[in-house]
Design an enzyme around this catalytic site. Structure first.
Site, mmCIF file in Angstrom:
data_model
loop_
_atom_site.group_PDB
_atom_site.id
_atom_site.type_symbol
_atom_site.label_atom_id
_atom_site.label_comp_id
_atom_site.label_asym_id
_atom_site.label_seq_id
_atom_site.Cartn_x
_atom_site.Cartn_y
_atom_site.Cartn_z
ATOM 1 N N GLU A 87 -89.632 -30.119 13.690
ATOM 2 C CA GLU A 87 -88.447 -30.138 14.563
ATOM 3 C C GLU A 87 -88.230 -28.776 15.206
ATOM 4 O O GLU A 87 -87.109 -28.399 15.526
ATOM 5 C CB GLU A 87 -87.211 -30.589 13.766
ATOM 6 C CG GLU A 87 -86.749 -29.639 12.683
ATOM 7 C CD GLU A 87 -87.424 -29.836 11.325
ATOM 8 O OE1 GLU A 87 -88.596 -30.301 11.292
ATOM 9 O OE2 GLU A 87 -86.794 -29.510 10.305
ATOM 10 N N ASP A 108 -84.572 -24.725 16.554
ATOM 11 C CA ASP A 108 -84.784 -25.605 15.412
ATOM 12 C C ASP A 108 -83.620 -26.589 15.307
ATOM 13 O O ASP A 108 -82.461 -26.196 15.381
ATOM 14 C CB ASP A 108 -84.890 -24.761 14.136
ATOM 15 C CG ASP A 108 -85.381 -25.572 12.959
ATOM 16 O OD1 ASP A 108 -86.607 -25.679 12.793
ATOM 17 O OD2 ASP A 108 -84.535 -26.111 12.219
ATOM 18 N N ILE A 109 -83.947 -27.878 15.157
ATOM 19 C CA ILE A 109 -82.891 -28.892 15.019
ATOM 20 C C ILE A 109 -82.243 -28.725 13.637
ATOM 21 O O ILE A 109 -82.947 -28.624 12.631
ATOM 22 C CB ILE A 109 -83.470 -30.312 15.153
ATOM 23 C CG1 ILE A 109 -84.160 -30.492 16.518
ATOM 24 C CG2 ILE A 109 -82.376 -31.365 14.953
ATOM 25 C CD1 ILE A 109 -84.841 -31.836 16.688
#
Ligand SMILES: [Mg+2]
Length: 318
Positions: A217, A173-174
């Site tokens: 994301e 996950d960003i």
């Protein structure tokens, strides 16, 4: 987009028939031939033609039996088969369709008919392949999409259950992506996702590992035949890679560049006896690990083993 000519495999024990059909087709198609059923099967497997023209009466294995074999193997099952035979009764033609043939042409072959049917079925097959590929791809990043990910993890966990080999899942996950979008705009946000996808592809080198965009994301990497050491080392490499790459993000909480958090879920059968695992359980432990990584300050990876939640996530073998 220019397409390569469709590949047509002719399987017939009669060389003169092969020659006539190949002559009729070769200006528009790539023609490959086999004079025996077994050889034809191997060609179908190795060359993945767009169409098979299959004779019925052949020594050893006849065309009907070969068609059954082609349709029973997942690798050759989708390839359309047109029977080409002097056997012209309704019963035989109906049998060809029952076995999965898409068409039946009687000998002597009328070439305009042959050409028309080959054209129709190769075109349909190419269109089907194209639609399947579109349906499995995330349009923005070109990675496998959520649908493909679900299919892949189902398949790989089922395989791991059978072979009792370990399998791992990374959920990436960003960090602070919302402020990225808010400050730089969604266009730049999309560019960023494309870049992250490319970097992830660079990090994941084995052909058997599938990188997917799960949504927003969040990305997933399914790692078949991978133990905890391999999975953790890959996750740490990815975290480090983003710290070196330094994609500008002035609105991140920690640094002025983009970082990722990774949850590593590991399914290790040595601790699970003969239990059968549900793919959902592996996703759940990877999710838990990701949550832990976020709680631990982000820009890191955390690992969870499936046996830690053994009681509520494992279905016992029947
Ligand atoms: Mg024959």
């Amino acid at each position: 987009m220019p397409q390569t000519p469709a590949r047509v495999l002719i399987i017939d024990d009669d060389v003169s028939t092969i020659r006539l059909m190949a002559d009729a087709l070769s200006s528009e198609y790539e023609v490959v031939i086999a004079t025996q059923a077994e050889e034809g099967f191997v060609q179908a497997l190795n060359l993945r033609p767009d169409l098979i023209l299959l004779d019925v009466v052949m020594p050893d294995i006849n065309g009907f039996d070969l068609c059954r074999k082609l349709k029973a193997d997942a690798r050759t099952q989708p390839i359309p088969v047109i029977f080409v035979s002097a056997l012209d009764t309704v019963t035989e033609q109906a049998r060809g369709f029952e076995l999965g043939g898409v068409d039946y042409i009687t000998k002597p072959v009328e070439f305009p008919i042959l050409l028309a049917r080959v054209k129709t079925h190769t075109r349909l097959y190419r269109q089907t392949l194209q639609l399947e590929s579109l349906a499995a791809t995330d349009p923005l990043t070109g990675l496998a999409n959520r649908r493909k990910f679900d299919e892949c993890i189902q398949h790989e966990v089922a395989r791991a259950n059978r072979k009792r080999c370990s399998i791992a899942l990374l959920i990436i996950d960003i960090d602070d992506f919302k402020p990225f979008n808010d400050h730089y705009g969604h266009g730049k946000g999309d560019d960023c996702l494309v870049r992250v996808a490319r970097l992830l592809r660079q990090c994941v080198s084995r052909a058997t590992d599938t990188v997917s965009r799960l949504g927003g994301e969040e990305f997933g990497v399914v790692l078949p035949d991978t133990d905890s050491e391999g999975a953790v080392s890959l996750a740490n490499d990815i975290v480090t890679f983003f710290n070196e790459e330094k994609i500008t993000h002035h609105y991140a909480t920690q640094h002025d560049y983009l970082t990722v958090s990774i949850g590593v879920g590991i399914l290790d059968y040595s601790a699970l006896g003969d239990a059968l695992i549900d793919p959902r359980s592996l996703i759940d432990v990877a999710d838990e690990a990701l949550y832990h990584a976020k709680e631990s300050g982000r820009n890191c990876s955390k690992t969870r083993f499936l046996q830690q939640s053994f009681h509520n996530s494992v279905a016992n073998a029947p």
